[in-house]
Design a protein around this motif. Structure first.
Motif, short mmCIF file in Angstrom:
data_model
loop_
_atom_site.label_atom_id
_atom_site.label_comp_id
_atom_site.label_asym_id
_atom_site.label_seq_id
_atom_site.Cartn_x
_atom_site.Cartn_y
_atom_site.Cartn_z
N PHE A 28 -38.33 -38.42 -5.51
CA PHE A 28 -38.17 -37.55 -6.67
C PHE A 28 -37.77 -38.36 -7.90
CE2 PHE A 28 -37.68 -34.68 -3.13
CZ PHE A 28 -38.23 -33.48 -3.57
N SER A 29 -38.25 -37.92 -9.04
CA SER A 29 -37.81 -38.45 -10.32
C SER A 29 -37.21 -37.29 -11.10
CB SER A 29 -38.97 -39.08 -11.09
OG SER A 29 -39.96 -38.10 -11.38
N GLU A 30 -36.51 -37.62 -12.19
CA GLU A 30 -35.97 -36.55 -13.04
C GLU A 30 -36.86 -36.40 -14.26
OE1 GLU A 30 -32.15 -36.03 -15.88
OE2 GLU A 30 -31.67 -36.27 -13.75
N GLN A 31 -37.17 -35.17 -14.59
CA GLN A 31 -38.01 -34.91 -15.75
C GLN A 31 -37.30 -33.99 -16.73
OE1 GLN A 31 -41.60 -32.68 -14.98
NE2 GLN A 31 -40.68 -31.55 -13.29
N ASN A 32 -37.44 -34.33 -17.99
CA ASN A 32 -36.96 -33.47 -19.07
C ASN A 32 -38.16 -32.78 -19.68
OD1 ASN A 32 -36.57 -33.40 -22.33
ND2 ASN A 32 -34.71 -32.77 -21.28
N ILE A 33 -38.10 -31.45 -19.77
CA ILE A 33 -39.24 -30.69 -20.27
C ILE A 33 -38.85 -30.02 -21.58
CG2 ILE A 33 -40.94 -28.89 -19.75
CD1 ILE A 33 -40.26 -29.26 -16.79
N THR A 34 -39.66 -30.23 -22.60
CA THR A 34 -39.40 -29.62 -23.90
C THR A 34 -40.73 -29.44 -24.63
OG1 THR A 34 -38.04 -29.76 -25.92
CG2 THR A 34 -39.03 -31.81 -25.09
N ASN A 44 -33.81 -30.06 -17.29
CA ASN A 44 -33.81 -31.33 -16.54
C ASN A 44 -33.88 -31.00 -15.06
OD1 ASN A 44 -33.06 -33.43 -18.79
ND2 ASN A 44 -31.62 -31.74 -19.05
N ILE A 45 -35.05 -31.18 -14.48
CA ILE A 45 -35.23 -30.81 -13.07
C ILE A 45 -35.92 -31.94 -12.32
CG2 ILE A 45 -35.34 -28.34 -13.55
CD1 ILE A 45 -38.42 -28.56 -13.23
N PRO A 46 -35.77 -31.97 -10.99
CA PRO A 46 -36.46 -33.00 -10.20
C PRO A 46 -37.97 -32.76 -10.19
CG PRO A 46 -34.66 -31.95 -8.96
CD PRO A 46 -34.90 -31.11 -10.17
N LYS A 47 -38.69 -33.85 -9.98
CA LYS A 47 -40.13 -33.77 -9.82
C LYS A 47 -40.52 -34.56 -8.58
CE LYS A 47 -44.58 -34.87 -12.01
NZ LYS A 47 -45.25 -35.48 -13.18
N ALA A 48 -41.18 -33.91 -7.64
CA ALA A 48 -41.66 -34.59 -6.43
C ALA A 48 -42.83 -35.48 -6.78
CB ALA A 48 -42.05 -33.56 -5.38
N GLU A 49 -42.74 -36.74 -6.40
CA GLU A 49 -43.79 -37.70 -6.72
C GLU A 49 -44.76 -37.86 -5.55
OE1 GLU A 49 -44.13 -38.80 -9.60
OE2 GLU A 49 -42.18 -38.51 -10.55
N VAL A 54 -47.85 -31.76 -0.34
CA VAL A 54 -46.42 -31.45 -0.19
C VAL A 54 -45.74 -31.50 -1.55
CG1 VAL A 54 -44.24 -32.20 0.84
CG2 VAL A 54 -46.35 -32.31 2.17
N SER A 55 -45.98 -32.56 -2.30
CA SER A 55 -45.38 -32.71 -3.63
C SER A 55 -45.85 -31.61 -4.57
CB SER A 55 -45.72 -34.08 -4.22
OG SER A 55 -45.23 -35.13 -3.42
N VAL A 56 -47.14 -31.29 -4.50
CA VAL A 56 -47.69 -30.25 -5.38
C VAL A 56 -47.01 -28.91 -5.13
CG1 VAL A 56 -49.76 -28.88 -5.86
CG2 VAL A 56 -49.93 -31.36 -5.69
N LEU A 57 -46.84 -28.54 -3.87
CA LEU A 57 -46.23 -27.26 -3.55
C LEU A 57 -44.76 -27.21 -3.99
CD1 LEU A 57 -47.71 -26.43 -0.03
CD2 LEU A 57 -48.27 -25.37 -2.21
N ILE A 58 -44.03 -28.31 -3.78
CA ILE A 58 -42.63 -28.35 -4.21
C ILE A 58 -42.54 -28.19 -5.72
CG2 ILE A 58 -40.59 -29.84 -4.43
CD1 ILE A 58 -41.28 -30.98 -1.68
N ASP A 112 -30.82 -27.06 -15.03
CA ASP A 112 -30.67 -28.37 -14.40
C ASP A 112 -30.93 -28.26 -12.91
OD1 ASP A 112 -29.67 -30.01 -16.67
OD2 ASP A 112 -28.02 -28.58 -16.63
N GLY A 113 -31.38 -29.35 -12.33
CA GLY A 113 -31.62 -29.36 -10.89
C GLY A 113 -31.30 -30.70 -10.28
N GLU A 114 -30.99 -30.67 -8.99
CA GLU A 114 -30.73 -31.91 -8.27
C GLU A 114 -31.13 -31.74 -6.81
OE1 GLU A 114 -26.75 -33.12 -7.66
OE2 GLU A 114 -25.97 -31.08 -7.43
N VAL A 115 -31.55 -32.85 -6.21
CA VAL A 115 -31.85 -32.86 -4.78
C VAL A 115 -30.53 -33.00 -4.04
CG1 VAL A 115 -33.07 -34.00 -2.90
CG2 VAL A 115 -34.11 -33.90 -5.19
N MET A 116 -30.12 -31.95 -3.35
CA MET A 116 -28.84 -31.97 -2.64
C MET A 116 -28.93 -32.69 -1.30
SD MET A 116 -27.06 -28.23 -3.07
CE MET A 116 -28.19 -27.45 -1.90
#
Length: 240
Positions: A28-34, A44-49, A54-58, A112-116
């Protein structure tokens, strides 16, 4: 084919098979969307790479959460993208200021989001959404999303447990201990129900009730953690 060549061929085939079946770990990377004209929304939410299914669905589930969280008019929700909903939120604020120019109320939206938690079988992501659109106070909502790490599909809360009723009985004492010193609870401890948000964390299984779910606003969020060493026997997917 000589025996040595035959053995080499078998080893080569096994290597190719292992390479094809090896599961690539989700990162995962962190992305800022604006958007260019955005001034009041911060995302600011995670992005599955990886770009695989699998990544697309997440990412689709995460984006859908953000789109819903930015819906200003819940009765007529927009079907637009995140960018469109950001611009719509800004536009609604401009319309509000034009209609009530004397108001000092400032709108804002923070997501905001984070991978717990991440294991070969399950990925838990926490998403917090805070919006303030002119009420007495802003609204904070925390949401846990649990994903099947093999498929990227969301795991509904009821699918986390081998037997939901047995888990409710098991978790009830943890809940009672958490609220033992709290007052004005809406939920009777004798009629314990599971929260909508249950997720995996390094400390164990988190059960979280958002504001107003079981107590007045002043009580805030109620949450407690059950160590995996005690909870695993009730779970379809073990924690670490």
């Amino acid at each position: 084919m000589c025996p040595k060549s035959h053995s080499f061929f078998i080893i080569f085939c096994l290597f190719v098979l292992a390479s094809c079946t090896e599961k690539k770990e989700i990162t995962f990377s962190e992305q800022n969307i604006t958007t260019p004209n955005n001034t009041i929304v911060d995302i600011n939410i995670p992005k599955a790479e990886g770009g695989d299914n699998v990544s697309v669905l997440i990412n689709e589930s995460l984006n859908q959460f953000v789109e819903t969280a930015l819906q200003y008019n819940q009765e007529e929700p927009s079907q637009g993208s995140i960018s469109e909903n950001i611009d719509n939120f800004n536009t609604e604020y401009i319309n509000f200021k034009n209609q009530f120019p004397e108001s000092v109320q400032e709108w804002e939206a923070q997501i905001d989001g984070e991978v717990m938690f991440k294991s070969p079988d399950i990925i838990s992501i926490s998403l917090s959404s805070y919006t303030n659109t002119g009420g007495a106070h802003g609204v904070l909502v925390i949401t846990f999303l649990n994903f099947n790490a093999h498929t990227g599909e969301l795991i509904t809360t009821d699918k986390l447990f081998k037997n939901t009723e047995e888990f409710i009985s098991f978790a009830n004492p943890y809940f009672n201990e958490e609220i033992s010193e709290k007052e004005d609870m809406y939920m009777d401890p004798e009629n314990f129900i599971l929260p909508q948000n249950i997720g995996y964390s390094p400390d164990g299984l988190i059960l979280l009730y958002n504001t107003y779910e079981i107590a007045p606003y002043a009580a805030g969020i109620t949450e407690f953690v059950i160590p995996f060493s005690e909870a695993n026997s009730y779970l379809n997917i073990n924690g670490i």
